[in-house]
Write a protein that holds these residues in place. Structure first.
Motif, short mmCIF file in Angstrom:
data_model
loop_
_atom_site.label_atom_id
_atom_site.label_comp_id
_atom_site.label_asym_id
_atom_site.label_seq_id
_atom_site.Cartn_x
_atom_site.Cartn_y
_atom_site.Cartn_z
N ILE A 1 43.47 -18.80 -58.93
CA ILE A 1 44.33 -17.72 -59.42
C ILE A 1 45.78 -18.13 -59.22
CG2 ILE A 1 44.94 -15.28 -59.16
CD1 ILE A 1 42.12 -14.89 -57.94
N ALA A 2 46.57 -18.09 -60.29
CA ALA A 2 47.96 -18.56 -60.21
C ALA A 2 48.82 -17.56 -59.44
CB ALA A 2 48.52 -18.76 -61.61
N LEU A 3 49.62 -18.09 -58.50
CA LEU A 3 50.60 -17.29 -57.79
C LEU A 3 51.96 -17.46 -58.47
CD1 LEU A 3 49.70 -18.11 -54.07
CD2 LEU A 3 49.23 -15.99 -55.30
N PRO A 4 52.62 -16.38 -58.86
CA PRO A 4 53.94 -16.53 -59.48
C PRO A 4 55.00 -16.86 -58.45
CG PRO A 4 53.41 -14.21 -59.23
CD PRO A 4 52.19 -14.98 -58.77
N ALA A 5 56.03 -17.57 -58.86
CA ALA A 5 57.15 -17.84 -57.96
C ALA A 5 57.85 -16.53 -57.62
CB ALA A 5 58.14 -18.80 -58.62
N LEU A 6 58.35 -16.43 -56.38
CA LEU A 6 59.00 -15.20 -55.92
C LEU A 6 60.29 -14.99 -56.70
CD1 LEU A 6 58.97 -12.91 -53.79
CD2 LEU A 6 60.38 -14.40 -52.37
N PRO B 1 38.17 -16.83 -53.03
CA PRO B 1 39.01 -17.27 -54.15
C PRO B 1 40.06 -18.30 -53.72
CG PRO B 1 38.85 -14.87 -54.07
CD PRO B 1 38.27 -15.39 -52.79
N TRP B 2 40.34 -19.22 -54.60
CA TRP B 2 41.44 -20.17 -54.42
C TRP B 2 42.65 -19.64 -55.18
CZ3 TRP B 2 41.45 -25.32 -52.22
CH2 TRP B 2 40.24 -25.66 -51.60
N TYR B 3 43.83 -19.97 -54.67
CA TYR B 3 45.08 -19.59 -55.35
C TYR B 3 45.86 -20.86 -55.65
CZ TYR B 3 44.14 -14.79 -53.91
OH TYR B 3 43.57 -13.55 -53.74
N ALA B 4 46.42 -20.91 -56.86
CA ALA B 4 47.28 -22.03 -57.25
C ALA B 4 48.72 -21.71 -56.89
CB ALA B 4 47.16 -22.29 -58.75
N LEU B 5 49.38 -22.62 -56.19
CA LEU B 5 50.77 -22.42 -55.80
C LEU B 5 51.65 -22.32 -57.05
CD1 LEU B 5 50.95 -25.09 -52.95
CD2 LEU B 5 50.64 -22.63 -52.69
N ALA C 1 53.68 -20.67 -45.96
CA ALA C 1 54.17 -19.43 -46.57
C ALA C 1 55.23 -19.71 -47.63
CB ALA C 1 54.74 -18.51 -45.48
N ILE C 2 56.15 -20.61 -47.33
CA ILE C 2 57.19 -20.96 -48.30
C ILE C 2 56.58 -21.65 -49.51
CG2 ILE C 2 59.25 -22.37 -48.68
CD1 ILE C 2 59.67 -19.78 -47.06
N ARG C 3 55.57 -22.46 -49.30
CA ARG C 3 54.89 -23.09 -50.43
C ARG C 3 54.24 -22.04 -51.32
NH1 ARG C 3 51.12 -28.02 -49.68
NH2 ARG C 3 51.88 -28.29 -51.81
N ALA C 4 53.61 -21.03 -50.70
CA ALA C 4 52.93 -20.00 -51.48
C ALA C 4 53.91 -19.13 -52.25
CB ALA C 4 52.08 -19.13 -50.55
N LEU C 5 55.13 -18.97 -51.72
CA LEU C 5 56.11 -18.10 -52.36
C LEU C 5 56.96 -18.82 -53.40
CD1 LEU C 5 57.29 -16.15 -49.19
CD2 LEU C 5 55.99 -15.19 -51.10
N THR C 6 57.17 -20.12 -53.21
CA THR C 6 58.13 -20.82 -54.05
C THR C 6 57.56 -22.02 -54.79
OG1 THR C 6 58.83 -22.28 -52.26
CG2 THR C 6 59.97 -20.16 -52.47
N GLY C 7 56.45 -22.60 -54.30
CA GLY C 7 55.90 -23.79 -54.93
C GLY C 7 56.43 -25.10 -54.41
N TYR C 8 57.36 -25.07 -53.43
CA TYR C 8 57.88 -26.33 -52.90
C TYR C 8 56.73 -27.16 -52.32
CZ TYR C 8 62.72 -24.73 -53.30
OH TYR C 8 63.93 -24.30 -53.78
N ASP C 9 56.79 -28.47 -52.53
CA ASP C 9 55.76 -29.36 -52.03
C ASP C 9 56.16 -29.87 -50.65
OD1 ASP C 9 53.41 -30.72 -51.95
OD2 ASP C 9 53.68 -31.72 -53.88
N CYS D 1 43.85 -22.56 -46.18
CA CYS D 1 44.09 -21.22 -46.73
C CYS D 1 43.63 -21.10 -48.18
CB CYS D 1 45.58 -20.88 -46.62
SG CYS D 1 46.14 -20.70 -44.91
N HIS D 2 42.92 -22.10 -48.67
CA HIS D 2 42.43 -22.12 -50.05
C HIS D 2 43.58 -21.97 -51.04
CE1 HIS D 2 37.77 -21.50 -49.78
NE2 HIS D 2 38.20 -22.57 -49.16
N LEU D 3 44.60 -22.76 -50.80
CA LEU D 3 45.73 -22.85 -51.72
C LEU D 3 45.76 -24.26 -52.28
CD1 LEU D 3 48.42 -21.09 -49.50
CD2 LEU D 3 47.21 -20.08 -51.42
N VAL D 4 46.07 -24.39 -53.55
CA VAL D 4 46.08 -25.69 -54.19
C VAL D 4 47.32 -25.79 -55.06
CG1 VAL D 4 44.72 -24.91 -56.18
CG2 VAL D 4 44.71 -27.33 -55.54
N ALA D 5 47.89 -26.98 -55.14
CA ALA D 5 49.08 -27.18 -55.97
C ALA D 5 48.75 -26.97 -57.43
CB ALA D 5 49.64 -28.59 -55.75
N ALA D 6 49.67 -26.33 -58.13
CA ALA D 6 49.49 -26.11 -59.56
C ALA D 6 49.57 -27.44 -60.30
CB ALA D 6 50.54 -25.14 -60.08
#
Length: 352
Positions: free
Chosen positions: A214-219, A175-179, A250-258, A334-339
């Motif tokens: 799959i969308a990841l919510p902001a922390l 699965p991919w996750y959207a930041l 990790a910070i990108r996955a938790l907060t969405g910062y680019d 890590c199969h993460l992609v920007a929202a």
């Protein structure tokens, strides 16, 4: 130093069987005939459960530099509390490797056991004459040294994230996750770095061909984290070898910062308690930030008497352009992609 004059297989198998990361002991079998000074550092990094890009992928810039590779090794060794390295076939490693190992031992106070098959080479004898050590010359003594009995550490557990081993390379059906959505502050220059700007072909399918992310919510509340963050943490710990890049993803996955915002982020300090990073980051992310901070301290010296905001110590990500490119590529790994960017409503007046 364990000396195996007749090169008996039992010495090597016993040494490798002593590998117990949960007890802080790492056994390493160096890559045969790899004499470049960075190679042994790469072997140690892999033994810690990290992966470097496969051979067909253009490697990150730091892997080709011995000093950078050993700084990465030292940072992980300190933060993961590794207290014992066992190096097999130590008679085959070069004098430069031995110098870096001794520097690692001195910096981290980690025990070092060298398993030498055959007479010790001159380079090893010369170095050992300058450092305190003891020699083991029988198999029974070697077995007792390598297996001292049950060991446990109060500061770790079997569920610690870095023990988890996500598959590498990532399977195509993973699965991919959207930041989370990109925060508006601090300001940056969007699209300043992408994985493709490294000029490196990626094996990952286009996000347009992959299943919906799959969308990841902001922390917002560390006590109720998203259940999807555990597999994300496992991927980060397994697939990203550089501590600064791992912390950044990790910070990108938790907060969405680019990637363009990361160099501007600040952490709280006594003089400036307000900061961009949340104060309640999960433990696995805090450990990565500690590793990134340790690596930066090894790379740069900041006068301890000056406030953090004057020396830049309150900024965990002091990134070069190449770092930003590698972080973007690691995010893909890590199969993460920007929202998708949210369209802001137009404020332009319409002509009637």
């Amino acid at each position: 130093m364990i000396t195996d004059l007749h090169d008996q297989p039992s010495y090597t198998t016993t040494a490798l069987a002593s590998h117990r990361p949960e007890a802080g002991r790492i056994a390493v079998h160096p890559t045969p005939l790899a004499t470049a000074p960075a190679y042994l550092a790469h072997d140690l990094i892999r033994a810690l459960g990290k992966h470097l890009p496969p051979p067909r992928i253009d490697p990150p810039w730091w892997t080709t530099n011995a000093e950078s590779s050993w700084r990465v090794t030292v940072a992980w060794t300190q933060v993961l509390h590794i207290n014992h390295y066992v190096i097999c076939r130590a008679h085959r490693i070069s004098g430069r490797h031995l110098e870096h190992l001794m520097a690692l031992r001195e910096r981290t106070r980690t025990r070092l056991t060298l398993v030498v098959s055959g007479p010790p080479p001159a380079a090893l004898t010369s170095i050992l004459n300058a450092v305190p050590h003891h020699s083991i010359n029988t198999f029974e003594a070697a077995r007792q040294h390598l297996n001292p009995g049950s060991e446990s550490r109060a500061d770790t557990s079997t569920t610690y994230p870095w023990w988890h081993c996500a598959p590498f390379p990532a399977p195509d059906n993973e699965p991919w996750y959207a930041l989370p959505p990109r925060p508006r502050h601090p300001a940056g220059r969007p699209d300043a770095a992408t994985s493709r700007s490294r000029g490196t072909p990626t094996r990952h399918p286009s996000i347009h061909k992959a299943p919906p992310a799959i969308a990841l919510p902001a922390l917002t509340n560390a006590s109720t984290p998203s259940p999807h963050l555990e597999p994300v943490a496992q991927r980060i710990y397994t697939r990203i070898a550089h501590p600064v890049h791992a912390a950044a993803v990790a910070i990108r996955a938790l907060t969405g910062y680019d990637t363009d915002q990361l160099p501007h982020l600040t952490t709280p300090t006594p003089l400036r308690p307000r900061a961009d990073l949340p104060a309640d980051l999960p433990g696995w992310a805090l450990l990565l930030l500690d590793a990134a901070r340790t690596h930066t301290e090894l790379e740069e010296y900041a006068p301890p008497e000056l406030p953090a905001h004057l020396t830049g110590a309150d900024k965990p990500f002091r990134l070069s352009t190449w770092d930003q490119h590698d972080i973007a590529y690691a995010t893909d790994t890590c199969h993460l992609v920007a929202a998708p960017a949210l369209k802001r409503p137009s404020t332009r007046r319409k002509n009637m």
